[in-house]
Write an enzyme that holds these catalytic residues in place. Structure first.
Site, PDB file in Angstrom:
ATOM      1  N   HIS A   1       0.632   0.343  -9.945  1.00  0.00           N
ATOM      2  CA  HIS A   1       0.249  -0.284  -9.300  1.00  0.00           C
ATOM      3  C   HIS A   1      -0.343  -1.692 -10.230  1.00  0.00           C
ATOM      4  CE1 HIS A   1      -3.057  -0.267  -6.245  1.00  0.00           C
ATOM      5  NE2 HIS A   1      -3.068  -2.181  -6.232  1.00  0.00           N
TER       6      HIS A   1
ATOM      7  N   ARG B   1       1.264  -1.582  -0.113  1.00  0.00           N
ATOM      8  CA  ARG B   1      -0.195   0.012  -0.150  1.00  0.00           C
ATOM      9  C   ARG B   1       0.632   1.598  -0.009  1.00  0.00           C
ATOM     10  NH1 ARG B   1      -3.690  -2.992  -1.566  1.00  0.00           N
ATOM     11  NH2 ARG B   1      -5.590  -3.130  -0.823  1.00  0.00           N
TER      12      ARG B   1
ATOM     13  N   ASP C   1       4.809  -0.429  -6.069  1.00  0.00           N
ATOM     14  CA  ASP C   1       3.913  -0.363  -7.277  1.00  0.00           C
ATOM     15  C   ASP C   1       2.885   0.537  -6.602  1.00  0.00           C
ATOM     16  OD1 ASP C   1       3.062  -2.057  -9.686  1.00  0.00           O
ATOM     17  OD2 ASP C   1       1.282  -3.218  -7.992  1.00  0.00           O
TER      18      ASP C   1
ATOM     19  N   GLU D   1      -1.907   7.448  -5.452  1.00  0.00           N
ATOM     20  CA  GLU D   1      -2.141   7.522  -6.824  1.00  0.00           C
ATOM     21  C   GLU D   1      -3.143   8.245  -8.026  1.00  0.00           C
ATOM     22  OE1 GLU D   1      -3.154   2.461  -6.538  1.00  0.00           O
ATOM     23  OE2 GLU D   1      -0.898   3.174  -5.673  1.00  0.00           O
TER      24      GLU D   1
END
Length: 328
Positions: free
Chosen positions: A295, A234, A258, A263
Site C-alpha cells: 500500500h 482497493r 498494492d 491488509e
C-alpha cells in the site's frame, strides 16, 4: 490545539512539522493506532489517523473519554472508521477527498512496465549473478499494446495520459463518462475492454455490495489470454483465489497489487518467518508473474504534502467555523 497523529513514518516527520502553519501542538507517533498506544491520546483534543488505524467502537469510546472532539483521517477512504458509532458520539470528522493523482498513476505505470519488460525478474537474476538471457525476458513494446483503464476519475485520467504518453492505445470503461478523458481514451463496454486490453489498470472506487470482488472468475474468463492486471485501488475489488487460478492457468499473464482487503493483518509489519493468510502467501509466491507492494501508492512527496495540508486545513476550518467542507 493538541493534535496527535498516528502512522507518521520517520521520513514524514519533517513534512508534518514544516507544514504546521497553524501552530498545532503536535504529537507524532510512528506506529499505527493500536491497543498499546491508544492511551497516548489522553490530553489531546484532535486525532489524525491513516489507513489501517482502527477507529472501532472500543477505540472511539476511549477517545471520547479522553476528551477528543475532532477525528481526522489523512486518507480518501474511511472504512477504518465506524462512522455510525463516531457520529453517535458526536465527533467532528473529516477526510482528504483527493491528493496527487500522479502518485497512484505512476505506480500503475511502474507495475505495467515491470511486468511487460520483466524488470523485477531480470534484476533478481543478475543480482544472483545469472546473466543468461532466457525466453521469458522477451517482451513487446508498450506502444504496441492496448491499455484498458477501469475508472476514469482523476487517477484513472492521469494513468490514461501517462500510458498514452508511452504510445499505447488506451481504452476505458466507466459508469460515468469523463469528457476530459475522451482526449486520451476511447470508451468501450467492460466486456469489450476485457477482450481487447493487454494491460488492465483498476482505478474505480470500492462500493460495498456493488463491486465486491469485481476481479473474479467471470471477469478473468473474459480476459484476453495473457493479459496483465494492475490493482492500485482497493483490495476489496479483487478475489485473490480467482486471481491465483487465473495466473496458474495462464489466462492472466501478470498481476500487480498494492492493496488487499485484509491488509491490516500484515501490511506495515515485518512478517519474516511468521504465518500469513495462506491465500495471500500463495499469491506472493507466484513472483515474478505477481508483484506486490505494501500500500505504497500514496507514498510520494507531493501526495504526502497534499494529505497533511488538507488535514491541517480541515481542523482549522472546524475550529473557525464549526463545520468543514470535507466532513464525514
Amino acid at each position: 490545539m493538541k493534535l496527535i497523529c498516528y502512522g507518521v513514518r520517520k521520513v514524514e516527520r519533517a513534512y508534518f512539522e514544516k507544514l504546521n502553519k497553524f501552530g498545532y501542538d503536535l504529537t507524532l507517533v510512528e506506529e499505527l493506532l493500536n491497543d498499546s498506544n491508544i492511551d497516548m491520546i489522553q490530553g489531546h483534543e484532535a486525532v489524525m489517523l491513516r489507513a489501517n488505524c482502527p477507529a472501532n467502537r472500543v477505540n472511539l469510546e476511549k477517545m471520547k473519554s479522553f476528551g477528543v472532539k475532532y477525528l481526522l483521517t489523512r486518507t480518501v477512504g474511511y472504512n477504518h472508521i465506524d462512522l455510525d458509532v463516531a457520529n453517535e458520539m458526536g465527533f467532528k470528522m473529516a477526510r482528504v477527498p483527493r491528493y496527487s493523482p500522479n502518485a497512484i498513476a505512476e505506480l500503475a505505470v511502474t507495475f505495467a512496465m515491470n511486468l511487460v519488460r520483466k524488470g523485477a525478474y531480470m534484476v533478481d537474476r543478475t543480482r544472483n549473478r545469472n546473466f543468461i538471457i532466457d525466453e521469458y525476458m522477451f517482451s513487446p513494446e508498450i506502444r504496441n499494446l492496448t491499455v484498458g483503464v477501469i475508472g476514469t476519475g482523476k487517477i484513472g485520467f492521469t494513468s490514461a495520459k501517462l500510458f498514452r504518453g508511452l504510445g499505447a492505445k488506451v481504452i476505458a470503461y466507466d459508469l460515468y463518462l469523463n469528457e476530459h478523458s475522451k482526449e486520451y481514451v476511447e470508451y468501450v463496454t467492460l466486456e469489450e475492454l476485457n477482450k481487447k486490453a493487454d494491460i488492465i489498470t483498476i482505478h474505480c472506487p470500492y462500493c460495498k455490495g456493488e463491486n465486491d470482488k469485481m476481479i473474479d472468475d467471470k471477469f478473468i474468463a473474459n480476459l484476453k489470454k495473457g493479459a496483465i492486471i494492475i490493482n492500485t485501488a482497493r483490495g476489496e475489488l479483487q478475489d485473490v483465489e480467482a486471481v491465483i487460478r487465473g495466473i496458474e492457468s495462464g489466462k492472466i499473464g501478470g498481476y500487480a497489487t498494492d492493496v488487499f482487503s485484509n491488509e491490516k493483518e500484515f501490511f506495515f509489519k515485518d512478517m519474516s518467518g511468521k504465518e500469513m493468510d495462506p491465500t495471500v502467501e500463495k499469491l506472493i509466491s507466484l513472483y515474478p508473474r505477481v508483484l506486490v507492494t505494501p500500500h505504497i501508492g500514496s507514498y510520494t512527496d507531493e501526495a504526502l504534502t497534499n494529505m497533511i495540508e488538507t488535514s491541517y486545513k480541515n481542523l482549522d476550518e472546524f475550529l473557525k467555523t464549526g463545520d468543514c467542507s470535507n466532513k464525514l
